[in-house]
Write a protein that holds these residues in place. Sequence first.
Motif, PDB file in Angstrom:
ATOM      1  N   GLY A 192      14.237  -4.178  -3.596  1.00 36.30           N
ATOM      2  CA  GLY A 192      15.084  -3.027  -3.318  1.00 36.30           C
ATOM      3  C   GLY A 192      15.902  -2.538  -4.481  1.00 36.30           C
ATOM      4  O   GLY A 192      16.272  -1.359  -4.527  1.00 36.30           O
ATOM      5  N   ASP A 193      16.203  -3.409  -5.458  1.00 37.10           N
ATOM      6  CA  ASP A 193      16.977  -2.976  -6.631  1.00 37.10           C
ATOM      7  C   ASP A 193      16.101  -2.776  -7.863  1.00 37.10           C
ATOM      8  O   ASP A 193      16.610  -2.587  -8.965  1.00 37.10           O
ATOM      9  CB  ASP A 193      18.080  -3.989  -6.934  1.00 37.10           C
ATOM     10  N   LYS A 194      14.770  -2.786  -7.681  1.00 38.46           N
ATOM     11  CA  LYS A 194      13.860  -2.668  -8.827  1.00 38.46           C
ATOM     12  C   LYS A 194      12.974  -1.438  -8.773  1.00 38.46           C
ATOM     13  O   LYS A 194      12.311  -1.120  -9.770  1.00 38.46           O
ATOM     14  CB  LYS A 194      12.966  -3.918  -8.907  1.00 38.46           C
ATOM     15  N   ILE A 195      12.913  -0.774  -7.610  1.00 37.79           N
ATOM     16  CA  ILE A 195      12.035   0.380  -7.480  1.00 37.79           C
ATOM     17  C   ILE A 195      12.807   1.540  -6.856  1.00 37.79           C
ATOM     18  O   ILE A 195      13.887   1.357  -6.293  1.00 37.79           O
ATOM     19  CB  ILE A 195      10.773   0.050  -6.645  1.00 37.79           C
ATOM     20  N   ARG A 196      12.222   2.729  -6.943  1.00 37.44           N
ATOM     21  CA  ARG A 196      12.902   3.935  -6.472  1.00 37.44           C
ATOM     22  C   ARG A 196      12.678   4.201  -4.991  1.00 37.44           C
ATOM     23  O   ARG A 196      13.539   4.764  -4.318  1.00 37.44           O
ATOM     24  CB  ARG A 196      12.396   5.152  -7.266  1.00 37.44           C
ATOM     25  N   LEU A 197      11.486   3.849  -4.475  1.00 41.37           N
ATOM     26  CA  LEU A 197      11.108   4.287  -3.131  1.00 41.37           C
ATOM     27  C   LEU A 197      10.366   3.207  -2.369  1.00 41.37           C
ATOM     28  O   LEU A 197       9.456   2.568  -2.896  1.00 41.37           O
ATOM     29  CB  LEU A 197      10.208   5.531  -3.227  1.00 41.37           C
ATOM     30  N   ILE A 198      10.780   3.021  -1.105  1.00 46.65           N
ATOM     31  CA  ILE A 198      10.050   2.208  -0.134  1.00 46.65           C
ATOM     32  C   ILE A 198       9.771   3.102   1.071  1.00 46.65           C
ATOM     33  O   ILE A 198      10.696   3.690   1.629  1.00 46.65           O
ATOM     34  CB  ILE A 198      10.868   0.985   0.314  1.00 46.65           C
ATOM     35  N   VAL A 199       8.516   3.206   1.440  1.00 47.49           N
ATOM     36  CA  VAL A 199       8.163   3.995   2.624  1.00 47.49           C
ATOM     37  C   VAL A 199       7.953   3.059   3.800  1.00 47.49           C
ATOM     38  O   VAL A 199       7.191   2.084   3.711  1.00 47.49           O
ATOM     39  CB  VAL A 199       6.905   4.837   2.376  1.00 47.49           C
ATOM     40  N   ASP A 200       8.643   3.325   4.899  1.00 47.35           N
ATOM     41  CA  ASP A 200       8.557   2.506   6.110  1.00 47.35           C
ATOM     42  C   ASP A 200       7.473   3.072   7.017  1.00 47.35           C
ATOM     43  O   ASP A 200       7.668   4.074   7.693  1.00 47.35           O
ATOM     44  CB  ASP A 200       9.907   2.498   6.825  1.00 47.35           C
ATOM     45  N   GLY A 201       6.334   2.416   7.011  1.00 48.13           N
ATOM     46  CA  GLY A 201       5.215   2.836   7.855  1.00 48.13           C
ATOM     47  C   GLY A 201       4.972   1.901   9.010  1.00 48.13           C
ATOM     48  O   GLY A 201       3.872   1.871   9.573  1.00 48.13           O
ATOM     49  N   GLY A 202       6.006   1.114   9.374  1.00 46.87           N
ATOM     50  CA  GLY A 202       5.849   0.179  10.478  1.00 46.87           C
ATOM     51  C   GLY A 202       5.269  -1.149  10.043  1.00 46.87           C
ATOM     52  O   GLY A 202       5.024  -1.394   8.859  1.00 46.87           O
ATOM     53  N   GLN A 203       5.062  -2.025  11.004  1.00 46.86           N
ATOM     54  CA  GLN A 203       4.535  -3.367  10.750  1.00 46.86           C
ATOM     55  C   GLN A 203       3.050  -3.288  10.377  1.00 46.86           C
ATOM     56  O   GLN A 203       2.286  -2.549  11.015  1.00 46.86           O
ATOM     57  CB  GLN A 203       4.708  -4.236  12.005  1.00 46.86           C
ATOM     58  N   SER A 204       2.642  -4.026   9.365  1.00 47.25           N
ATOM     59  CA  SER A 204       1.226  -4.074   8.993  1.00 47.25           C
ATOM     60  C   SER A 204       0.406  -4.655  10.139  1.00 47.25           C
ATOM     61  O   SER A 204       0.759  -5.700  10.690  1.00 47.25           O
ATOM     62  CB  SER A 204       1.030  -4.927   7.733  1.00 47.25           C
ATOM     63  N   GLN A 205      -0.683  -4.011  10.475  1.00 53.03           N
ATOM     64  CA  GLN A 205      -1.432  -4.376  11.680  1.00 53.03           C
ATOM     65  C   GLN A 205      -2.511  -5.434  11.453  1.00 53.03           C
ATOM     66  O   GLN A 205      -2.991  -6.033  12.405  1.00 53.03           O
ATOM     67  CB  GLN A 205      -2.052  -3.123  12.306  1.00 53.03           C
ATOM     68  N   VAL A 206      -2.906  -5.668  10.210  1.00 51.15           N
ATOM     69  CA  VAL A 206      -3.814  -6.781   9.905  1.00 51.15           C
ATOM     70  C   VAL A 206      -2.988  -8.002   9.514  1.00 51.15           C
ATOM     71  O   VAL A 206      -3.182  -9.091  10.034  1.00 51.15           O
ATOM     72  CB  VAL A 206      -4.822  -6.408   8.806  1.00 51.15           C
ATOM     73  N   GLY A 207      -2.056  -7.821   8.581  1.00 52.53           N
ATOM     74  CA  GLY A 207      -1.073  -8.863   8.298  1.00 52.53           C
ATOM     75  C   GLY A 207      -1.386  -9.794   7.157  1.00 52.53           C
ATOM     76  O   GLY A 207      -0.494 -10.465   6.656  1.00 52.53           O
ATOM     77  N   ILE A 208      -2.647  -9.882   6.735  1.00 48.73           N
ATOM     78  CA  ILE A 208      -2.989 -10.624   5.519  1.00 48.73           C
ATOM     79  C   ILE A 208      -3.902  -9.734   4.669  1.00 48.73           C
ATOM     80  O   ILE A 208      -4.419  -8.720   5.133  1.00 48.73           O
ATOM     81  CB  ILE A 208      -3.656 -11.984   5.786  1.00 48.73           C
ATOM     82  N   GLU A 209      -4.102 -10.147   3.436  1.00 45.19           N
ATOM     83  CA  GLU A 209      -4.776  -9.314   2.456  1.00 45.19           C
ATOM     84  C   GLU A 209      -6.273  -9.154   2.779  1.00 45.19           C
ATOM     85  O   GLU A 209      -6.854  -9.940   3.523  1.00 45.19           O
ATOM     86  CB  GLU A 209      -4.606  -9.916   1.059  1.00 45.19           C
ATOM     87  N   SER A 210      -6.887  -8.162   2.146  1.00 50.59           N
ATOM     88  CA  SER A 210      -8.275  -7.802   2.441  1.00 50.59           C
ATOM     89  C   SER A 210      -9.265  -8.885   2.031  1.00 50.59           C
ATOM     90  O   SER A 210      -9.018  -9.694   1.134  1.00 50.59           O
ATOM     91  CB  SER A 210      -8.628  -6.505   1.704  1.00 50.59           C
ATOM     92  N   THR A 211     -10.407  -8.870   2.693  1.00 50.77           N
ATOM     93  CA  THR A 211     -11.579  -9.629   2.253  1.00 50.77           C
ATOM     94  C   THR A 211     -12.075  -9.022   0.943  1.00 50.77           C
ATOM     95  O   THR A 211     -12.149  -7.807   0.815  1.00 50.77           O
ATOM     96  CB  THR A 211     -12.700  -9.527   3.304  1.00 50.77           C
ATOM     97  N   VAL A 212     -12.404  -9.872  -0.031  1.00 56.42           N
ATOM     98  CA  VAL A 212     -12.921  -9.381  -1.315  1.00 56.42           C
ATOM     99  C   VAL A 212     -14.340  -9.925  -1.518  1.00 56.42           C
ATOM    100  O   VAL A 212     -14.558 -11.138  -1.457  1.00 56.42           O
ATOM    101  CB  VAL A 212     -12.027  -9.815  -2.494  1.00 56.42           C
ATOM    102  N   VAL A 213     -15.282  -9.013  -1.763  1.00 51.88           N
ATOM    103  CA  VAL A 213     -16.685  -9.387  -1.971  1.00 51.88           C
ATOM    104  C   VAL A 213     -17.123  -8.952  -3.362  1.00 51.88           C
ATOM    105  O   VAL A 213     -16.966  -7.782  -3.734  1.00 51.88           O
ATOM    106  CB  VAL A 213     -17.596  -8.731  -0.918  1.00 51.88           C
TER     107      VAL A 213
END
Length: 347
Positions: free
Chosen positions: A172-193
């Motif tokens: 919060g003290d290092k960037i200019r903008l945070i956009v609140d788009g609600g809770q992430s619906q997957v919750g963990i990072e993507s599958t990478v192939v």
Amino acid sequence: MKPTTAGKKAEILPTHNAALFRTAVARAAELLRAGEVAALPTETVYGLAANALDARAVARIYEIKGRPANNPIIVHVVGREMAQRCVANWPLAADLLAEAFWPGPLTLVLPRSAEIPDMVTAGGETVGVRWPSHPFIQAVIRQCGFPLAAPSANPSNRVSPTNAEHVGKYLGDKIRLIVDGGQSQVGIESTVVDLTARPFRVLRPGMIHLASLRAALDKSGLEIADDASETGAAGPLRSPGRLLKHYSPKAKLQILSWRDEEELRTKIGGQKLPLAKTHVIAHTVIPGGGGFARVSVIPHDAEAFARAIYAELHESDEAGAGWIVVEALPDTDEWRAIADRLKRAAA
């Protein structure tokens, strides 16, 4: 040019109605076009985004996160045409997997195009590209007209953020903008192939499982194998999420199995963990809670567990946990990505 955030808190913009959504898209696009960074929601976790074609902007991501120089950043696109501009070639397998899973939590690793700076790929010859399904980041990419480099919006190796509040506490003290788009619906990072290897390899498991990937490629005769092992490699990685230690809370995390509460208490006592500082996260054998600092229950369902686990780790850290004990997960394909994250968090 570095943003001047010293002594200032990030602007947090909501998106819960059409007018607010449009305002937030315009503001995010304005900053990104100016070479700055912004924290944006995706369906997996919140990302720290910058213009993927601007090496100086991407360097700010590394600086803000304290990210190791050998850890590449996934490029987020809208549509296959934009993805194809980021890569040197687009094979049949990319078409088949994109058709099956995009937009969604799947990253394809391919030879990079000349447009992608070294800073994005950590100097490597491949780039990971993904078309996210969250409507907000899609709208921002369309408005900008360029792809976004966007790793998770947290300090390197810490628990990924799944809501705007998590991002604010971290950055919060290092960037200019945070956009609140609600809770992430997957919750963990993507599958990478990795589509440059033969057979193709899963470099990071996610909620799109190996069996589903194989089914999408089935009629092509193309093969895909599993290679989501941890690595301590010093050279450029082909995918994020492969460092030995990653996704870690402040508290020490341990993964234990127990048949009943008595066995759990015995195991905790044997490791000299003080009960009063121990947070337990369970899904099947639920302890009563007496003497523990906190007991959390996540449903015994892999998708629900993935959505909730990072938030639980954030809450344990906020509450001052000394130890976090997580009930061991089933050894099945659907739980594999979550087990991978917890194993690295416990390293």
